[in-house]
Write a protein that holds these residues in place. Structure first.
Motif, PDB file in Angstrom:
ATOM      1  N   GLY A 195       0.787  -1.227   0.000  1.00  0.00           N
ATOM      2  CA  GLY A 195       0.000   0.000   0.000  1.00  0.00           C
ATOM      3  C   GLY A 195       0.816   1.271   0.000  1.00  0.00           C
ATOM      4  O   GLY A 195       0.272   2.371  -0.124  1.00  0.00           O
ATOM      5  N   HIS A 196       2.158   1.146   0.111  1.00  0.00           N
ATOM      6  CA  HIS A 196       3.000   2.335   0.209  1.00  0.00           C
ATOM      7  C   HIS A 196       4.231   2.285  -0.697  1.00  0.00           C
ATOM      8  O   HIS A 196       5.128   3.117  -0.553  1.00  0.00           O
ATOM      9  CB  HIS A 196       3.447   2.543   1.655  1.00  0.00           C
ATOM     10  CG  HIS A 196       2.311   2.837   2.594  1.00  0.00           C
ATOM     11  ND1 HIS A 196       1.827   4.117   2.773  1.00  0.00           N
ATOM     12  CD2 HIS A 196       1.560   2.021   3.375  1.00  0.00           C
ATOM     13  CE1 HIS A 196       0.810   4.078   3.650  1.00  0.00           C
ATOM     14  NE2 HIS A 196       0.635   2.815   4.022  1.00  0.00           N
ATOM     15  N   GLY A 197       4.287   1.336  -1.597  1.00  0.00           N
ATOM     16  CA  GLY A 197       5.397   1.298  -2.537  1.00  0.00           C
ATOM     17  C   GLY A 197       6.597   0.541  -2.018  1.00  0.00           C
ATOM     18  O   GLY A 197       6.526  -0.211  -1.034  1.00  0.00           O
ATOM     19  N   GLN A 198       7.719   0.768  -2.672  1.00  0.00           N
ATOM     20  CA  GLN A 198       8.932   0.006  -2.388  1.00  0.00           C
ATOM     21  C   GLN A 198       9.901   0.750  -1.486  1.00  0.00           C
ATOM     22  O   GLN A 198      10.111   1.952  -1.643  1.00  0.00           O
ATOM     23  CB  GLN A 198       9.647  -0.332  -3.695  1.00  0.00           C
ATOM     24  CG  GLN A 198      10.926  -1.139  -3.516  1.00  0.00           C
ATOM     25  CD  GLN A 198      11.518  -1.564  -4.838  1.00  0.00           C
ATOM     26  OE1 GLN A 198      11.000  -2.463  -5.499  1.00  0.00           O
ATOM     27  NE2 GLN A 198      12.598  -0.920  -5.249  1.00  0.00           N
ATOM     28  N   ALA A 199      10.500   0.006  -0.557  1.00  0.00           N
ATOM     29  CA  ALA A 199      11.594   0.529   0.262  1.00  0.00           C
ATOM     30  C   ALA A 199      12.894   0.139  -0.426  1.00  0.00           C
ATOM     31  O   ALA A 199      13.181  -1.052  -0.573  1.00  0.00           O
ATOM     32  CB  ALA A 199      11.528  -0.040   1.674  1.00  0.00           C
ATOM     33  N   ASP A 200      13.676   1.117  -0.842  1.00  0.00           N
ATOM     34  CA  ASP A 200      14.930   0.812  -1.543  1.00  0.00           C
ATOM     35  C   ASP A 200      15.839  -0.060  -0.692  1.00  0.00           C
ATOM     36  O   ASP A 200      16.333  -1.085  -1.140  1.00  0.00           O
ATOM     37  CB  ASP A 200      15.661   2.107  -1.920  1.00  0.00           C
ATOM     38  CG  ASP A 200      14.900   2.924  -2.944  1.00  0.00           C
ATOM     39  OD1 ASP A 200      14.040   2.352  -3.641  1.00  0.00           O
ATOM     40  OD2 ASP A 200      15.177   4.138  -3.043  1.00  0.00           O
ATOM     41  N   GLN A 201      16.078   0.383   0.546  1.00  0.00           N
ATOM     42  CA  GLN A 201      16.885  -0.401   1.488  1.00  0.00           C
ATOM     43  C   GLN A 201      16.329  -0.225   2.895  1.00  0.00           C
ATOM     44  O   GLN A 201      15.895   0.877   3.263  1.00  0.00           O
ATOM     45  CB  GLN A 201      18.359   0.044   1.490  1.00  0.00           C
ATOM     46  CG  GLN A 201      19.115  -0.193   0.197  1.00  0.00           C
ATOM     47  CD  GLN A 201      19.154   1.032  -0.691  1.00  0.00           C
ATOM     48  OE1 GLN A 201      18.852   2.144  -0.263  1.00  0.00           O
ATOM     49  NE2 GLN A 201      19.528   0.845  -1.945  1.00  0.00           N
ATOM     50  N   LEU A 202      16.339  -1.289   3.655  1.00  0.00           N
ATOM     51  CA  LEU A 202      16.019  -1.241   5.080  1.00  0.00           C
ATOM     52  C   LEU A 202      17.272  -1.682   5.825  1.00  0.00           C
ATOM     53  O   LEU A 202      17.775  -2.788   5.611  1.00  0.00           O
ATOM     54  CB  LEU A 202      14.850  -2.164   5.410  1.00  0.00           C
ATOM     55  CG  LEU A 202      13.463  -1.632   5.051  1.00  0.00           C
ATOM     56  CD1 LEU A 202      12.469  -2.773   4.939  1.00  0.00           C
ATOM     57  CD2 LEU A 202      12.993  -0.624   6.092  1.00  0.00           C
ATOM     58  N   VAL A 203      17.782  -0.806   6.678  1.00  0.00           N
ATOM     59  CA  VAL A 203      19.034  -1.065   7.389  1.00  0.00           C
ATOM     60  C   VAL A 203      18.726  -1.339   8.854  1.00  0.00           C
ATOM     61  O   VAL A 203      18.039  -0.547   9.514  1.00  0.00           O
ATOM     62  CB  VAL A 203      19.998   0.136   7.273  1.00  0.00           C
ATOM     63  CG1 VAL A 203      21.293  -0.153   8.017  1.00  0.00           C
ATOM     64  CG2 VAL A 203      20.286   0.440   5.807  1.00  0.00           C
ATOM     65  N   PHE A 204      19.245  -2.465   9.362  1.00  0.00           N
ATOM     66  CA  PHE A 204      19.028  -2.869  10.749  1.00  0.00           C
ATOM     67  C   PHE A 204      20.379  -2.921  11.456  1.00  0.00           C
ATOM     68  O   PHE A 204      21.299  -3.616  11.000  1.00  0.00           O
ATOM     69  CB  PHE A 204      18.375  -4.257  10.810  1.00  0.00           C
ATOM     70  CG  PHE A 204      17.099  -4.375  10.025  1.00  0.00           C
ATOM     71  CD1 PHE A 204      15.869  -4.239  10.642  1.00  0.00           C
ATOM     72  CD2 PHE A 204      17.141  -4.601   8.652  1.00  0.00           C
ATOM     73  CE1 PHE A 204      14.700  -4.343   9.915  1.00  0.00           C
ATOM     74  CE2 PHE A 204      15.972  -4.709   7.918  1.00  0.00           C
ATOM     75  CZ  PHE A 204      14.749  -4.571   8.545  1.00  0.00           C
TER      76      PHE A 204
END
Length: 262
Positions: A116-125
């Protein structure tokens, strides 16, 4: 010719009359002027240093000035490469992350969809928290600055961009928190590829803006949490379950198995 590449023919940046094509043409037209200016600078340096010190010193300084001028112009041109290719910079940022934060123990997920909100290019943990990294490339002359806590590009607010990014980070946090069963805060940040930043990094509309390397340095120096290695791993696994890859709606079990196998 720029518009005839069999690999890039469908990219808007390579269409005749596009901003990128016009920029490229103007850059090529200015080549003689840049060489003339470089020659004048080097010649003036040669004469002055030769008269004041020695001929050898003058030649050395003239070569140094010419090299410095060439380096400055090369860096300006190189900085616009992502934008000139009609890209946003996510591939470049992914390469940087693999050679920096990932080698220091951070976990990174690439091209995850937030339903519902598109793509996250990168998620950093990492030990300092969770960040959703978005990438944008702007014209090299674009003025990017904060005013009154809001983002302006060439004097215009960017409500749509910052609103979508903030909503994406909040939705990702909610989905990850449901799976992990502990509250997780996801902070949105934006990697700027090109353009002219008023200062770097800067915060506007609750989002931090900076070129890639400076943004990663800021993330490392400004923790928002204090996670143990086990907690980082658990939150990452929760994100794998909660967020499908690149738009594919994959059952959580299948997603986890594919990630473990990789």
């Amino acid at each position: 010719m720029i518009g005839s590449s069999i690999y890039l023919r469908d990219r808007a940046a390579f269409t005749g009359g596009s901003p990128q094509a016009v920029y490229e043409e103007l850059w090529q037209r200015g080549r003689k002027g840049r060489l003339r200016t470089r020659a004048i600078l080097a010649g003036t340096t040669l004469i002055l240093c030769g008269m004041l010190v020695s001929a050898i010193f003058g030649i050395a300084m003239a070569a140094l000035v010419a090299s410095a001028d060439a380096l400055v112009h090369w860096r300006v041109y190189k900085a616009s490469r992502v934008w000139r290719l009609g890209l946003r910079g996510e591939d470049r940022m992914s390469r940087i992350l693999r050679h920096t934060l990932e080698r220091r123990g951070h976990r990174v997920l690439y091209e995850r969809t937030v339903p519902g909100h598109g793509q996250a290019d990168q998620l950093v943990f990492g030990p300092g928290g969770v960040w959703l990294v978005h990438n944008e490339a702007w014209h090299p002359d674009a003025e990017i600055s904060p005013h009154g806590g809001r983002l302006f590009i060439d004097g215009r607010t960017q409500s749509k961009l910052v609103g979508a990014l903030t909503a994406r980070a909040d939705a990702a946090a909610d989905l990850i928190s449901r799976v992990s069963e502990v509250p997780v805060k996801v902070r949105p940040v934006l990697a700027v590829h090109g353009g002219k930043l008023a200062r770097t990094p800067f915060a506007a509309d609750g989002i931090v803006f900076a070129p890639p390397l400076r943004l990663l340095r800021w993330m490392s120096r400004n923790p928002a949490a204090a996670y143990s290695p086990d907690e980082v791993e658990a939150i990452t696994r929760a994100a794998v379950h909660a967020l499908p890859i690149g738009g594919r709606i994959t059952p959580p079990a299948a997603t986890a198995l594919s990630t473990d196998a990789a």
